[in-house]
Scaffold this active site. Sequence first.
Site, PDB file in Angstrom:
ATOM      1  N   HIS A  74      -2.841 -53.246   7.589  1.00  0.00           N
ATOM      2  CA  HIS A  74      -2.134 -52.026   7.190  1.00  0.00           C
ATOM      3  C   HIS A  74      -1.761 -51.062   8.305  1.00  0.00           C
ATOM      4  O   HIS A  74      -0.959 -50.159   8.106  1.00  0.00           O
ATOM      5  CB  HIS A  74      -2.981 -51.277   6.153  1.00  0.00           C
ATOM      6  CG  HIS A  74      -2.173 -50.620   5.082  1.00  0.00           C
ATOM      7  ND1 HIS A  74      -0.968 -50.000   5.322  1.00  0.00           N
ATOM      8  CD2 HIS A  74      -2.389 -50.483   3.763  1.00  0.00           C
ATOM      9  CE1 HIS A  74      -0.491 -49.499   4.190  1.00  0.00           C
ATOM     10  NE2 HIS A  74      -1.327 -49.794   3.231  1.00  0.00           N
ATOM     11  N   TYR A 102      -4.912 -39.785  -5.685  1.00  0.00           N
ATOM     12  CA  TYR A 102      -3.967 -40.039  -4.597  1.00  0.00           C
ATOM     13  C   TYR A 102      -2.895 -40.994  -5.102  1.00  0.00           C
ATOM     14  O   TYR A 102      -3.207 -42.052  -5.644  1.00  0.00           O
ATOM     15  CB  TYR A 102      -4.744 -40.678  -3.448  1.00  0.00           C
ATOM     16  CG  TYR A 102      -3.983 -41.051  -2.198  1.00  0.00           C
ATOM     17  CD1 TYR A 102      -4.199 -40.367  -1.006  1.00  0.00           C
ATOM     18  CD2 TYR A 102      -3.087 -42.120  -2.168  1.00  0.00           C
ATOM     19  CE1 TYR A 102      -3.538 -40.729   0.170  1.00  0.00           C
ATOM     20  CE2 TYR A 102      -2.416 -42.488  -1.009  1.00  0.00           C
ATOM     21  CZ  TYR A 102      -2.650 -41.793   0.156  1.00  0.00           C
ATOM     22  OH  TYR A 102      -1.994 -42.153   1.313  1.00  0.00           O
ATOM     23  N   SER A 150       0.562 -42.697  -3.373  1.00  0.00           N
ATOM     24  CA  SER A 150       1.295 -42.766  -2.122  1.00  0.00           C
ATOM     25  C   SER A 150       2.793 -42.790  -2.365  1.00  0.00           C
ATOM     26  O   SER A 150       3.273 -43.420  -3.301  1.00  0.00           O
ATOM     27  CB  SER A 150       0.879 -44.026  -1.376  1.00  0.00           C
ATOM     28  OG  SER A 150       1.281 -43.939  -0.051  1.00  0.00           O
ATOM     29  N   THR A 201       4.021 -42.260   5.047  1.00  0.00           N
ATOM     30  CA  THR A 201       3.862 -41.940   3.624  1.00  0.00           C
ATOM     31  C   THR A 201       3.467 -40.471   3.497  1.00  0.00           C
ATOM     32  O   THR A 201       3.030 -39.841   4.452  1.00  0.00           O
ATOM     33  CB  THR A 201       2.758 -42.791   2.968  1.00  0.00           C
ATOM     34  OG1 THR A 201       1.527 -42.567   3.655  1.00  0.00           O
ATOM     35  CG2 THR A 201       3.115 -44.260   2.975  1.00  0.00           C
TER      36      THR A 201
END
Length: 669
Positions: free
Chosen positions: A384, A498, A500, A511
Amino acid sequence: MMAGLLSTQYNSTLSKLKLLRNNPALSALTNTQRKYSSKDGAGIEYLHRSVVPTMHYQKSLPRLPVPKLEDTIQRYLAAQGPLLNEEQYSNTEKVAQDFQSGVGKQLHEELVALDKKNKHTSYISAPWFDMYLSARESVVLNFNPFMSFNPDPKPEYNDQLVRGTNMVCSAIRFMKTLSAGLLEPEVFHLNPAKSDTDSFKRLIRWVPPSISWFGAYMVNAYPLDMSQYFRLFNSTRIPKYKRDELLTGDKGRHLLIIRRGNLYVFDVLDRDGNLIKSAEVQAHLKYILSDPTQAPSFPLGVLTSENRDTWAGLRQKLLDAGNGEALHLVDTALFCLCLDEEVMRDHIHISHNMLHGDGCNRWYDKSFSIILAKDGQAAINFEHSWGDGVAVLRFQNEVFKDTTEKPVVGPGSQPAAVDSSSAVCRIEFKLNEELKAGITKAKENFRAAVSKLTIDAMEFKKGGKEQLKKKKLSPDAIAQLAFQMGFLRQYGQMVATYESCSTAAFKHGRTETIRPATIHTKRCAKAFVEQPGQHTVEQLQGLLNECSKYHGQLTKEAAMGQGFDRHLFAMRYLANSKGMALPSFYQDPAYAAINHNILSTSTLTSPAVSLGGFAPVVPDGFGVGYGVHDEWIGCNVSSYPARNVHEFLKCVHKSLEDIFTVLDGKPIH
């Protein structure tokens, strides 16, 4: 003048940008109006030949704005409201106001000045890379997400060898199309009838790259940042003490294949950079699939699942033991193909296998791996730090389209009569006792970590996007509301959440966070869960409407770089890099709590993707992958022992039932 024009245009019209959504762990952008069509006749080497060069818009992309400090503080306090009691809120408000008028003002001004000096990038890019690369936890579960492919609609093409050959060839065609500048640029079309046309493309290609973005903007098209794409191929994350490094080259012509924990390579490009014949790819993969070599007792791949400092130390020992050349082959390979021995039983099995697997048949540090099960079920697992899934999803969409519409081999295809034993190399590693002990320990740590993970899935079949849009409600807002309601029903509280959102509309955007737990979702969830008999159907419909409107506003702000999370993160990073004492704002327990994201969510819908998933980001959290489809809503959720994922999904299902009942004009009980 141009900066002023940009700013004016963004304020007045980028509000038309629809939801550009991305994930945390699964950061990915999709839209049905983004098509990658182009002329046929691209030949075997390329997927297509775009009229507009791939990077045509990159130079003129608008810059990610640094929000005003007062806006950030106001948005931050609004997000804290539903999570704190009156006393806590009052304290947090005072701390935030002191920060705004004191050290925060100074940090903000320094951040803006720094941003003005670095016009080639965004203010979040370097800190974000640093955050990922400095993290010492294992990339498995903590960072790498997965996105699984839909099966090939022609069942006989899901054979492991056939699908593997087609995917490798399509992946290389994508790479060659990208590196030749012939891949269609990534553009978000709000009016495709005007902008996604041959005539517009022929015109815009002659507009200089320094102003081409404005040409697209004039017809309501928004080119997206493609700076992450070069990291897709020949890339890997190298473990280093305290901070890892990203290695990307363009010299490697070979593919890395892992089967039974054994690592193999063979060249898929010839010396001129051309893709070898598909029948040869098929022959080499068949050779690997029929290799009788047993699984090694000490599989190297499991080391990539270790704590990063531990792995950095062991990697150095591997180099010292004479494995430099072997590791170089792994690191510089185009990408990794994992050929698994198992047949997938169901969606849950697929999720576990593609998210983490057995630890031995993976190299988690490669930029991405295509995982192919015995029955042809396929997925991408990606590292990632280098990107947010925008490039990965585009790659996945193109590979799925190419393999299903123009497969290079079929069930009747014969592999080439070539000597695969000389073309395919099985990589041998020299291991001493210390390295063997490190691998054994890594296996134990891996098993302990994944044994704690539970995954469950749910499909709500009584309504979806179509019905919600008819009621003028945001489908994403309703899905997020269902998670808030579900958690409230199960645990009796609202928690940090959360979602994104991509900021790929800006140069080097990454993001931004949407905060779906709001005063509106709290009011609505309490009405549905705790006081259903105390409100009329019309009142409940009104509450749904309020949630939808506010969520839409938050999404729009986030997509335009007007959230609060990245701004606060960048100022904290700046303070830290200057060696300052941590400002009291960041020491407030409420700041820690809102960043302890118990509900971590990411949405994804694409014709290529069956489901996506990731692990919770905190031990007492849920990892919620979801998609709102035309007629149904799906969730793929993970948890650790601190939470009950099965019960959570029952509560989410009940919430969706109640919402759709109210939308039908019926009361709930």
